[in-house]
Design an enzyme around this catalytic site. Sequence first.
Site, mmCIF file in Angstrom:
data_model
loop_
_atom_site.group_PDB
_atom_site.id
_atom_site.type_symbol
_atom_site.label_atom_id
_atom_site.label_comp_id
_atom_site.label_asym_id
_atom_site.label_seq_id
_atom_site.Cartn_x
_atom_site.Cartn_y
_atom_site.Cartn_z
ATOM 1 N NE ARG A 227 -3.145 2.791 2.514
ATOM 2 C CZ ARG A 227 -3.363 3.393 3.732
ATOM 3 N NH1 ARG A 227 -2.911 3.021 4.982
ATOM 4 N NH2 ARG A 227 -3.770 4.870 3.572
ATOM 5 C CG HIS B 46 -1.461 9.004 3.282
ATOM 6 N ND1 HIS B 46 -1.650 7.632 3.515
ATOM 7 C CD2 HIS B 46 -1.119 9.502 4.416
ATOM 8 C CE1 HIS B 46 -1.225 7.390 4.739
ATOM 9 N NE2 HIS B 46 -1.041 8.546 5.311
ATOM 10 C CD GLU C 8 -4.960 7.281 9.942
ATOM 11 O OE1 GLU C 8 -4.655 8.586 10.439
ATOM 12 O OE2 GLU C 8 -4.576 6.233 10.661
ATOM 13 C CG ASN D 164 -5.247 3.234 8.593
ATOM 14 O OD1 ASN D 164 -5.523 2.408 7.954
ATOM 15 N ND2 ASN D 164 -4.803 4.538 8.275
ATOM 16 C CE1 TYR E 24 -0.006 2.873 13.625
ATOM 17 C CE2 TYR E 24 -2.065 4.101 12.594
ATOM 18 C CZ TYR E 24 -0.753 3.481 12.421
ATOM 19 O OH TYR E 24 0.001 3.324 11.299
ATOM 20 C CD GLU F 30 -2.064 4.080 7.855
ATOM 21 O OE1 GLU F 30 -1.439 4.530 9.241
ATOM 22 O OE2 GLU F 30 -1.855 4.776 7.215
HETATM 23 C C1 FCB Z 1 -1.518 7.433 10.757
HETATM 24 C C2 FCB Z 1 -1.089 7.823 9.257
HETATM 25 C C3 FCB Z 1 0.181 7.402 8.723
HETATM 26 C C4 FCB Z 1 1.290 7.376 10.015
HETATM 27 C C5 FCB Z 1 0.655 6.485 10.970
HETATM 28 C C6 FCB Z 1 1.717 6.401 12.286
HETATM 29 O O1 FCB Z 1 -2.440 8.066 11.415
HETATM 30 O O2 FCB Z 1 -2.085 7.394 8.375
HETATM 31 O O3 FCB Z 1 0.615 8.116 7.850
HETATM 32 O O4 FCB Z 1 1.809 8.735 10.241
HETATM 33 O O5 FCB Z 1 -0.371 7.434 11.421
#
Ligand code: FCB
Length: 440
Positions: free
Chosen positions: A82, A119, A160, A281, A283, A353
């Site tokens: 990607r 992006h 995002e 995505n 985290y 992600e």
């Molecule tokens: C996400 C973004 C990516 C990167 C990661 C750590 O929010 O999409 O570009 O910065 O965080």
Amino acid sequence: MIARMATNPLPQFPPGFLWGVSTSAHQIEGAAEERDPSVWDAFTAEPGRIKDGSTAEVACDHYHRYPEDVALLAGLGVDAYRFSVSWPRVNSPGGLDFYDRLVDELCAAGVRPVPTLFHWDLPLELDWLSRDTAARFADHAAVVAERLGDRVMKWITLNEPAEHTLLGHALGAHAPGRRLLFDALPVAHHQLLAHGLAVRALRAAGAGDIGIANSHGPTWAASRRAEDVEAADFYDVLLNRLFSDPLLLGRYPEGIGELLPGDVESDLKVIAEPMDWYGVNYYQPTKVGAPEGTEIEFSGLTLPADLPFSVRELEGYPVTDFGWPVVPEALTELLVGLRERYGDRLPPVVITENGCSYEGIDDQERIAFLDGHVRALHRALEQGVDVRGYFVWSLMDNFEWAEGYARRFGLVHVDYDTLERTPKASYAWLRDALRAQARR
Ligand code: FCB
């Protein structure tokens, strides 16, 4: 020599499950002089915006070194890559040729291309506050599809839109650096409209297998007190549902539609254009409580005192070098929650992600992070969520937006003086883990 952490074998994923890694144009390409400027170039030039004072003019110089990077992808054994197509580069003479070469190189190496069409690096002359940008984005999508469509595996419209709205337009921590707070809402709407128009434009250009990369994270109320639950629910609307409800249910969460400009009802029909898959995505989860009436420092941001919620520290978990809590089980919770909320309207999910920032080449913490999250993903699969792929953020260390080069998310280390690439321990771990998967 790097000692490799011995982890137990990962569970087997279904045949055809897609394994990949992700990057984005502005964060790795460099060669800024060979493209038009974006809002990120202007933002970076303002003193004090980027924590280490760096720029993305050279970044990882991927623009010139892409054959080496594609070889790294092939060595890793991923099915797909990607990357993002820089809109300002596409607008520049010869810009599309670069992506043409990259896509050819990927195909020759047996790695399927998965481009993201936006992006965050918006052409400098455009503005998401303007509705017209949505139509311009659809034109951009058509131009790229025309050129690359014969070799692309999956398309991603936007990355995002939530973070781009929040960080770029509400809080001013990212480009274009506006601090509009709730007046940033049209930026969310125009990006969603851009997505829907782009889905139609891509289909008209003969492209299929279209999705979006939306950021999601569970919101945990600080307590069971009604005011904490209410505040957490509001935060959840802003960061999660504001972006998934219109796409998957064709409506805004209660109270939002009224705040938006234009004929929202007819726009929603475009926004809810069916997608082939849904990118997530992930985290971290966020703990949220009732407002405390003070400014809050959170993840490098200063949140104003007058918001209707306050973000609290999530204690009891290990944290990455960025200070983000490591909570793999929240990925299972998130996916099961999406499935419960959207039911059959949720298309097959791909994790577009997931990753972490840690220093060092012998990155045992990253191995533990990825191992934990892949297992959490498998648990979601066992609980009936239709997950079809997993992409690690990121192939290599890169320009982490307002943090500059201080945060290293890569499976491959980049020396920013020499631009030398060195695979980390996590690269070898992932390569071996993928070899152990029975894949077709
Ligand atoms: C996400 C973004 C990516 C990167 C990661 C750590 O929010 O999409 O570009 O910065 O965080």
